[in-house]
Motif scaffolding. Structure first.
Motif, PDB file in Angstrom:
ATOM      1  N   LYS A   1       0.794  -1.164   0.085  1.00 32.91           N
ATOM      2  CA  LYS A   1      -0.019  -0.074  -0.010  1.00 32.91           C
ATOM      3  C   LYS A   1       0.731   1.277   0.148  1.00 32.91           C
ATOM      4  O   LYS A   1       1.809   1.269   0.640  1.00 32.91           O
ATOM      5  CB  LYS A   1      -0.984   0.049   1.061  1.00 32.91           C
ATOM      6  CG  LYS A   1      -2.285  -0.955   1.214  1.00 32.91           C
ATOM      7  CD  LYS A   1      -2.908  -0.730   2.390  1.00 32.91           C
ATOM      8  CE  LYS A   1      -2.545  -1.328   3.557  1.00 32.91           C
ATOM      9  NZ  LYS A   1      -3.577  -1.442   4.555  1.00 32.91           N
ATOM     10  N   GLU A   2       0.344   2.418  -0.432  1.00 31.12           N
ATOM     11  CA  GLU A   2       1.059   3.602  -0.520  1.00 31.12           C
ATOM     12  C   GLU A   2       0.161   4.732  -0.003  1.00 31.12           C
ATOM     13  O   GLU A   2      -1.128   4.617   0.004  1.00 31.12           O
ATOM     14  CB  GLU A   2       1.170   4.182  -1.981  1.00 31.12           C
ATOM     15  CG  GLU A   2       2.534   3.715  -2.725  1.00 31.12           C
ATOM     16  CD  GLU A   2       3.068   4.112  -3.931  1.00 31.12           C
ATOM     17  OE1 GLU A   2       2.043   4.883  -4.501  1.00 31.12           O
ATOM     18  OE2 GLU A   2       3.874   4.279  -4.269  1.00 31.12           O
ATOM     19  N   ARG A   3       0.814   5.476   0.930  1.00 34.08           N
ATOM     20  CA  ARG A   3       0.173   6.638   1.425  1.00 34.08           C
ATOM     21  C   ARG A   3       0.844   7.616   1.506  1.00 34.08           C
ATOM     22  O   ARG A   3       2.128   7.758   1.313  1.00 34.08           O
ATOM     23  CB  ARG A   3      -0.297   6.101   3.000  1.00 34.08           C
ATOM     24  CG  ARG A   3       0.835   5.960   3.942  1.00 34.08           C
ATOM     25  CD  ARG A   3       0.350   5.667   5.174  1.00 34.08           C
ATOM     26  NE  ARG A   3       1.512   5.466   6.368  1.00 34.08           N
ATOM     27  CZ  ARG A   3       2.001   6.538   6.844  1.00 34.08           C
ATOM     28  NH1 ARG A   3       1.345   7.853   6.943  1.00 34.08           N
ATOM     29  NH2 ARG A   3       2.955   6.443   7.742  1.00 34.08           N
TER      30      ARG A   3
ATOM     31  N   GLN B   1       2.588  10.951   3.492  1.00 27.74           N
ATOM     32  CA  GLN B   1       2.686  11.347   5.101  1.00 27.74           C
ATOM     33  C   GLN B   1       3.125  12.737   4.799  1.00 27.74           C
ATOM     34  O   GLN B   1       4.182  12.978   4.242  1.00 27.74           O
ATOM     35  CB  GLN B   1       3.793  10.259   5.209  1.00 27.74           C
ATOM     36  CG  GLN B   1       4.440  10.581   6.831  1.00 27.74           C
ATOM     37  CD  GLN B   1       5.524   9.722   7.322  1.00 27.74           C
ATOM     38  OE1 GLN B   1       6.560   9.637   6.763  1.00 27.74           O
ATOM     39  NE2 GLN B   1       5.350   9.444   8.584  1.00 27.74           N
TER      40      GLN B   1
END
Length: 120
Positions: free
Chosen positions: A39-41, A43
């Motif tokens: 997963k990518e998020r 920040q």
């Protein structure tokens, strides 16, 4: 065509167009893409710009913040695909190009005066 012109034309494809005007002393919020597993998020990293380097595709800013009583500096490549967004939160009034002296300061002494004559 000269070699430099070819290099510039290739770099132009990868340069971001919608970057805000960033100056040394500004407080910015940088949205960084972090990969956790599959997963990518995004920040957020918020701090004061203490240095700007180069121009063109290899332009970088050094952002400093104090996290849990420890000063943390991070260098961001402005045109990197990992940097998703940059927002200027407040303008700083400084009289020099590099604010490395902030490293030696503690607490409220690290504050930079706010500047109101430039729009956000």
């Amino acid at each position: 065509m000269h070699a430099q012109e070819i290099i510039r034309s290739i770099e132009a494809e990868y340069q971001k167009k919608e970057l805000p005007e960033i100056h040394v002393g500004d407080t910015v919020k940088v949205g960084v893409l972090i990969q956790e597993g599959n997963k990518e998020r995004v920040q957020p990293y918020e701090g004061t710009v203490i240095a700007k380097r180069n121009g063109g595709i290899s332009e970088t800013i050094t952002v400093r913040r104090v996290f849990q009583g420890i000063g943390v500096e991070r260098v961001f490549l402005l045109h990197s695909p990992r940097v998703e967004s940059i927002t200027v939160l407040r303008r700083g009034k400084v009289r020099r190009a590099k604010l490395y002296y902030l490293r030696d300061r503690v607490g409220k002494a690290t504050r930079v005066k706010q500047r109101f004559d430039r729009p956000l």
